[in-house]
Motif scaffolding. Sequence first.
Motif, PDB file in Angstrom:
ATOM      1  N   LEU A  68       7.317  15.999   2.888  1.00 48.41           N
ATOM      2  CA  LEU A  68       8.028  16.861   3.826  1.00 48.41           C
ATOM      3  C   LEU A  68       8.072  16.219   5.209  1.00 48.41           C
ATOM      4  CD1 LEU A  68       6.305  20.287   2.996  1.00 48.41           C
ATOM      5  CD2 LEU A  68       8.405  19.362   2.006  1.00 48.41           C
ATOM      6  N   THR A  69       9.136  16.509   5.947  1.00 47.61           N
ATOM      7  CA  THR A  69       9.200  16.080   7.342  1.00 47.61           C
ATOM      8  C   THR A  69       8.247  16.954   8.157  1.00 47.61           C
ATOM      9  OG1 THR A  69      10.962  17.625   7.948  1.00 47.61           O
ATOM     10  CG2 THR A  69      11.648  15.460   7.056  1.00 47.61           C
ATOM     11  N   GLU A  70       7.969  16.533   9.371  1.00 48.83           N
ATOM     12  CA  GLU A  70       7.111  17.342  10.246  1.00 48.83           C
ATOM     13  C   GLU A  70       7.730  18.717  10.485  1.00 48.83           C
ATOM     14  OE1 GLU A  70       3.938  16.902  11.299  1.00 48.83           O
ATOM     15  OE2 GLU A  70       4.065  15.203   9.923  1.00 48.83           O
ATOM     16  N   ARG A  71       9.044  18.760  10.670  1.00 51.27           N
ATOM     17  CA  ARG A  71       9.735  20.041  10.883  1.00 51.27           C
ATOM     18  C   ARG A  71       9.600  20.938   9.664  1.00 51.27           C
ATOM     19  NH1 ARG A  71      10.719  24.382  13.329  1.00 51.27           N
ATOM     20  NH2 ARG A  71      12.778  25.256  13.067  1.00 51.27           N
ATOM     21  N   GLN A  72       9.733  20.382   8.466  1.00 58.34           N
ATOM     22  CA  GLN A  72       9.587  21.173   7.250  1.00 58.34           C
ATOM     23  C   GLN A  72       8.165  21.702   7.110  1.00 58.34           C
ATOM     24  OE1 GLN A  72      11.088  18.226   4.510  1.00 58.34           O
ATOM     25  NE2 GLN A  72      13.064  19.272   4.355  1.00 58.34           N
ATOM     26  N   LYS A  73       7.180  20.897   7.472  1.00 63.33           N
ATOM     27  CA  LYS A  73       5.787  21.361   7.433  1.00 63.33           C
ATOM     28  C   LYS A  73       5.577  22.518   8.407  1.00 63.33           C
ATOM     29  CE  LYS A  73       3.883  16.920   6.042  1.00 63.33           C
ATOM     30  NZ  LYS A  73       3.120  15.725   6.460  1.00 63.33           N
ATOM     31  N   GLU A  74       6.172  22.401   9.599  1.00 63.39           N
ATOM     32  CA  GLU A  74       6.066  23.469  10.597  1.00 63.39           C
ATOM     33  C   GLU A  74       6.708  24.758  10.082  1.00 63.39           C
ATOM     34  OE1 GLU A  74       7.916  22.027  14.155  1.00 63.39           O
ATOM     35  OE2 GLU A  74       6.451  20.414  14.399  1.00 63.39           O
TER      36      GLU A  74
END
Length: 105
Positions: A68-74
């Motif tokens: 996952l991208t950092e944004r998706q993790k957030e």
Amino acid sequence: FFQAEDGIRDTSVTGVQTCALPISGKVDLNNASVRRFQQYPGMYPTLAGKIVVGGPYDQVDDVLKLDLTERQKELFQKYKENFTVTDPEIALNEGFDRINDGQYR
């Protein structure tokens, strides 16, 4: 739209609130279709697709093991209290029904 915990739904640009039934239940990460994630802004369709394809999961936090991208993790962290994990149901997980459940607008 914005849905508050009390079931009040703001569906307009002007901020007029209307009463609506709360969206019921948690999303089961092992058995839900991607469309169940539409109620969480930013998750549908890309992150929802990754979650659906990446299972089954033993616990909700297993999703964070995906690529996952950092944004998706957030986003996932933001909504994770709305998710649960149960045993995968074979009838719900065969074929591509979780990706394309045949519901069209």
